[in-house]
Design an enzyme around this catalytic site. Structure first.
Site, PDB file in Angstrom:
ATOM      1  N   LYS A 220       1.540   4.400  -2.486  1.00 45.54           N
ATOM      2  CA  LYS A 220       1.301   5.790  -2.071  1.00 45.54           C
ATOM      3  C   LYS A 220       2.506   6.660  -2.465  1.00 45.54           C
ATOM      4  O   LYS A 220       2.353   7.826  -2.819  1.00 45.54           O
ATOM      5  CB  LYS A 220       1.062   5.891  -0.547  1.00 45.54           C
ATOM      6  CG  LYS A 220      -0.224   5.291  -0.034  1.00 45.54           C
ATOM      7  CD  LYS A 220      -1.494   5.963  -0.516  1.00 45.54           C
ATOM      8  CE  LYS A 220      -1.816   7.275   0.126  1.00 45.54           C
ATOM      9  NZ  LYS A 220      -3.130   7.816  -0.383  1.00 45.54           N
TER      10      LYS A 220
ATOM     11  N   TYR B 113       0.854  -1.201   0.000  1.00 43.65           N
ATOM     12  CA  TYR B 113       0.000   0.000   0.000  1.00 43.65           C
ATOM     13  C   TYR B 113       0.888   1.248   0.000  1.00 43.65           C
ATOM     14  O   TYR B 113       0.722   2.155  -0.823  1.00 43.65           O
ATOM     15  CB  TYR B 113      -0.907  -0.050   1.240  1.00 43.65           C
ATOM     16  CG  TYR B 113      -1.446   1.275   1.718  1.00 43.65           C
ATOM     17  CD1 TYR B 113      -2.511   1.893   1.077  1.00 43.65           C
ATOM     18  CD2 TYR B 113      -0.895   1.920   2.841  1.00 43.65           C
ATOM     19  CE1 TYR B 113      -3.021   3.113   1.533  1.00 43.65           C
ATOM     20  CE2 TYR B 113      -1.388   3.122   3.301  1.00 43.65           C
ATOM     21  CZ  TYR B 113      -2.442   3.722   2.642  1.00 43.65           C
ATOM     22  OH  TYR B 113      -2.929   4.925   3.089  1.00 43.65           O
TER      23      TYR B 113
HETATM   24  P1  NAD Z   1     -11.554   5.085   3.355  1.00 46.79           P
HETATM   25  O1  NAD Z   1     -11.342   3.662   2.976  1.00 46.79           O
HETATM   26  O2  NAD Z   1     -12.547   5.376   4.428  1.00 46.79           O
HETATM   27  O3  NAD Z   1     -11.926   5.940   2.065  1.00 46.79           O
HETATM   28  C1  NAD Z   1     -11.402   5.683   0.800  1.00 46.79           C
HETATM   29  C2  NAD Z   1     -12.516   5.852  -0.227  1.00 46.79           C
HETATM   30  O4  NAD Z   1     -11.962   5.606  -1.518  1.00 46.79           O
HETATM   31  C3  NAD Z   1     -13.671   4.873  -0.038  1.00 46.79           C
HETATM   32  O5  NAD Z   1     -14.909   5.538   0.035  1.00 46.79           O
HETATM   33  C4  NAD Z   1     -13.596   3.984  -1.293  1.00 46.79           C
HETATM   34  O6  NAD Z   1     -14.866   3.533  -1.737  1.00 46.79           O
HETATM   35  C5  NAD Z   1     -12.953   4.937  -2.282  1.00 46.79           C
HETATM   36  N1  NAD Z   1     -12.317   4.222  -3.384  1.00 46.79           N
HETATM   37  C6  NAD Z   1     -11.489   3.150  -3.308  1.00 46.79           C
HETATM   38  N2  NAD Z   1     -11.161   2.732  -4.543  1.00 46.79           N
HETATM   39  C7  NAD Z   1     -11.774   3.554  -5.424  1.00 46.79           C
HETATM   40  C8  NAD Z   1     -11.829   3.612  -6.835  1.00 46.79           C
HETATM   41  N3  NAD Z   1     -11.197   2.728  -7.597  1.00 46.79           N
HETATM   42  N4  NAD Z   1     -12.563   4.586  -7.412  1.00 46.79           N
HETATM   43  C9  NAD Z   1     -13.240   5.476  -6.653  1.00 46.79           C
HETATM   44  N5  NAD Z   1     -13.244   5.458  -5.305  1.00 46.79           N
HETATM   45  C10 NAD Z   1     -12.520   4.508  -4.695  1.00 46.79           C
HETATM   46  O7  NAD Z   1     -10.096   5.647   3.746  1.00 46.79           O
HETATM   47  P2  NAD Z   1      -9.693   6.925   4.604  1.00 46.79           P
HETATM   48  O8  NAD Z   1      -9.177   6.439   5.913  1.00 46.79           O
HETATM   49  O9  NAD Z   1     -10.766   7.934   4.569  1.00 46.79           O
HETATM   50  O10 NAD Z   1      -8.415   7.418   3.790  1.00 46.79           O
HETATM   51  C11 NAD Z   1      -8.503   8.474   2.853  1.00 46.79           C
HETATM   52  C12 NAD Z   1      -7.129   8.768   2.289  1.00 46.79           C
HETATM   53  O11 NAD Z   1      -6.232   9.116   3.343  1.00 46.79           O
HETATM   54  C13 NAD Z   1      -6.480   7.591   1.545  1.00 46.79           C
HETATM   55  O12 NAD Z   1      -5.818   8.084   0.417  1.00 46.79           O
HETATM   56  C14 NAD Z   1      -5.446   7.080   2.545  1.00 46.79           C
HETATM   57  O13 NAD Z   1      -4.353   6.493   1.866  1.00 46.79           O
HETATM   58  C15 NAD Z   1      -5.036   8.366   3.232  1.00 46.79           C
HETATM   59  N6  NAD Z   1      -4.495   8.199   4.607  1.00 46.79           N
HETATM   60  C16 NAD Z   1      -5.298   7.674   5.580  1.00 46.79           C
HETATM   61  C17 NAD Z   1      -4.792   7.556   6.877  1.00 46.79           C
HETATM   62  C18 NAD Z   1      -5.651   7.012   8.005  1.00 46.79           C
HETATM   63  O14 NAD Z   1      -5.163   6.897   9.135  1.00 46.79           O
HETATM   64  N7  NAD Z   1      -6.941   6.689   7.762  1.00 46.79           N
HETATM   65  C19 NAD Z   1      -3.485   7.947   7.168  1.00 46.79           C
HETATM   66  C20 NAD Z   1      -2.702   8.461   6.133  1.00 46.79           C
HETATM   67  C21 NAD Z   1      -3.223   8.602   4.854  1.00 46.79           C
END
Ligand code: NAD
Length: 345
Positions: free
Chosen positions: A148, A144
């Protein structure tokens, strides 16, 4: 001669807007007077004034339909980090991000804000007060994170004022808050199964946990500071709570707040790491015979037992970032938002 009419700077799209961070971002954007379109593979809620486009971000035609008249795009979609589907990460985070960039260029979008991750520089060993100029991890902690890194590079390289698209990346770490389907629910589930009794190491390792509202604030500030000639163009920014906390104190506060016992027995870090390493080796050797998906991996041990906290002074300086909610209040609000996860419910 025809002149292209520029869309309003308050028309934006949130790719991944049905997710945990995405939905909080959508709600704040609406509050601030933006017109919001959500693009996601699923629709998880309804909100007045929000246009939903269900589609895969790898599909340029579907994206173009959603980006019509949009000037600002937030890209916070990703497959869940816990998945072991390498092909999916590659397809969505790398190939899909290329498609997002192309669609933004073709649709005349002016600004693209990517949600990256602070873990793009983490290799499993201590990072204390890490700045954005740390090199990308040569051995990222998982696939993952590997994707990223690729995704962040692609978005930052696409920043080109002459072509009309400006880009920036936000690197949050350990996002938590109401409606998070990961951190608190998994923690409570582990406690309910009686598996939250141990602390890996001496418990003094500091990490960043960042309240979702602060992460949203960082994204909106970035979008509003992104203009030609701005120092934030093509850069990555750590957005944290600016209050590194002992990993195990954070876990304990959430658990105790929900009525569960805090972990209390210490296990030596190297011993636990060694066991995880041995298990991984065994899993690898047995993989031709049985299909096992280990959850107790050396990287998980490293995530719980090392220092990894990041400096956010670049965001403070370039875009006036300050966390809006303190860690203490953020934990209290989060605990309150999960009444159904309290002990005894
Ligand atoms: P999440 O899984 O709740 O949300 C991700 C969304 O992306 C989901 O609604 C999913 O349906 C959508 N998605 C996935 N594949 C897709 C596709 N092919 N086309 C369209 N939509 C698609 O995740 P989150 O925790 O809200 O994370 C959001 C962002 O933040 C991500 O990029 C993640 O890498 C980044 N991030 C999260 C954290 C954390 O602690 N949650 C930390 C660092 C970075």
């Amino acid at each position: 001669m025809t002149t292209r009419i520029r869309p309003s700077s308050k028309r934006c799209a949130v790719i991944g807007g049905s997710g945990f961070l995405g939905r909080h971002l959508v709600e704040k954007l609406l509050e601030r007077g933006y017109t919001v379109t959500v693009f996601d593979i699923r629709q998880s809620y309804e909100l007045p004034g929000v246009a939903f486009h269900e589609g895969d971000l790898c599909n340029k035609e579907a994206l173009l339909a959603a980006l019509r008249d949009v000037s600002l795009v937030f890209h916070c979609a990703s497959p869940a980090p816990g998945s072991d589907n390498r092909a999916l990460f590659q397809r969505v985070n790398v190939e899909g991000t290329k498609t997002v960039i192309q669609a933004c260029q073709e649709a005349g979008v002016q600004k693209l804000v990517l949600t990256s991750s602070a873990s793009v520089v983490f290799e499993g060993t201590d990072i204390k007060n890490g700045k954005e100029d740390l090199p990308y991890a040569k051995k990222p902690i998982d696939y993952y994170t590997e994707t990223k890194i690729e995704q962040e590079k692609l978005v930052l390289q696409a920043c080109d004022a002459d072509k009309g698209l400006l880009t920036v990346a936000i690197r949050p770490h350990g996002i938590f808050g109401p409606r998070d389907p990961q951190l608190v629910p998994i923690l409570v589930d582990t406690a309910r199964r009686g598996k939250m009794k141990f602390i890996i190491g001496d418990g003094s390792n500091l990490v960043d946990f960042t309240y979702v509202e602060n992460v949203v604030h960082g994204h909106i500030l970035a979008a509003e500071h992104l203009r030609p000639g701005s120092p934030i163009c093509a850069k990555a920014y750590h957005i944290t709570n600016d209050e590194p906390v002992r990993f195990w104190d954070f876990m304990s506060e959430v658990l105790v707040g929900l009525g569960y016992a805090a972990p209390r027995y210490h296990l030596p870090y190297l011993l636990v790491y060694g066991i995880a390493l041995l298990l991984s080796l065994l899993t690898f050797l047995l993989s031709p015979l049985v299909c096992i998906k280990p959850t107790f991996t050396p990287m998980r041990v490293a995530l719980a037992g090392t220092h990894h906290y990041y400096n956010c002074s670049r965001a403070k300086q370039d875009m006036g970032y300050q966390p809006l909610v303190s860690l203490k209040d953020a934990i209290a609000r989060t605990v309150e938002s999960y009444p159904h996860l309290r002990k005894g419910t």
